[in-house]
Design an enzyme around this catalytic site. Structure first.
Site, PDB file in Angstrom:
ATOM      1  N   CYS A   1      41.081  29.714 -22.153  1.00  0.00           N
ATOM      2  CA  CYS A   1      39.885  28.992 -21.706  1.00  0.00           C
ATOM      3  C   CYS A   1      40.142  27.368 -22.797  1.00  0.00           C
ATOM      4  CB  CYS A   1      38.987  29.552 -21.471  1.00  0.00           C
ATOM      5  SG  CYS A   1      38.482  29.635 -24.012  1.00  0.00           S
TER       6      CYS A   1
ATOM      7  N   CYS B   1      36.576  27.880 -16.336  1.00  0.00           N
ATOM      8  CA  CYS B   1      37.019  26.501 -16.555  1.00  0.00           C
ATOM      9  C   CYS B   1      36.954  26.149 -15.643  1.00  0.00           C
ATOM     10  CB  CYS B   1      37.567  25.991 -17.802  1.00  0.00           C
ATOM     11  SG  CYS B   1      39.094  26.759 -17.796  1.00  0.00           S
TER      12      CYS B   1
ATOM     13  N   CYS C   1      40.843  23.631 -15.922  1.00  0.00           N
ATOM     14  CA  CYS C   1      41.306  24.528 -16.328  1.00  0.00           C
ATOM     15  C   CYS C   1      42.861  23.771 -16.635  1.00  0.00           C
ATOM     16  CB  CYS C   1      41.559  25.428 -15.354  1.00  0.00           C
ATOM     17  SG  CYS C   1      39.841  26.442 -15.923  1.00  0.00           S
TER      18      CYS C   1
END
Length: 138
Positions: free
Chosen positions: A8, A81, A85
């Site tokens: 994350c 995310c 990401c």
């Protein structure tokens, strides 16, 4: 053994919980890692607290960066995310789409913790069923 990483942004909450669940539920079949894309000073205290409620001491955990994990992964799980990401090479990747409980009440952290536990248990079943044997790098 398979190498599994949970990623994350800050590696301060969701991916830390996933690493803890992974170490508890997957360590007999895989090596578990977690990391973030940005520096952060500590694991969120409420994340540590809710993991302690289920008997897992994560107080010695600290945020790690992508460079701190192996560059060859079998499975890469992003926590939700979105467009932030990172691309990390892995034989298989998926996004769990979990809301970040940071800044919310402890109950939000508990909900996230329990969702992650369930997803890690499902991941274990999928691994044991051979769902990842024929996945190719992407």
């Amino acid at each position: 053994m398979m190498k599994i990483a949970f990623i994350c942004i800050h590696n301060s909450c969701r991916s830390q919980m996933a690493e803890a669940w992974g170490n508890k539920l997957l360590s007999d079949i895989s090596e578990i890692y977690s990391a973030g894309t940005e520096d952060y000073p500590e694991v969120k205290p409420l994340a540590v607290a809710v993991m302690s409620e289920v008997g897992m001491d994560t107080s010695d955990q600290y945020p790690k960066l992508l460079k701190d994990m192996p560059q060859k992964l079998d499975i890469l799980i992003t926590m939700g995310c979105g467009v932030e990401c990172p691309y990390v090479p892995a034989n298989y990747r998926e996004d769990w789409g979990l809301d970040d409980p940071s800044g919310g009440p402890i109950e939000d952290f508990r909900i996230t913790r329990d969702s992650i536990e369930e997803k890690v248990m499902q991941l274990r079943e999928r691994i044991l069923n051979g769902d990842f044997k024929n996945k190719h790098a992407n």
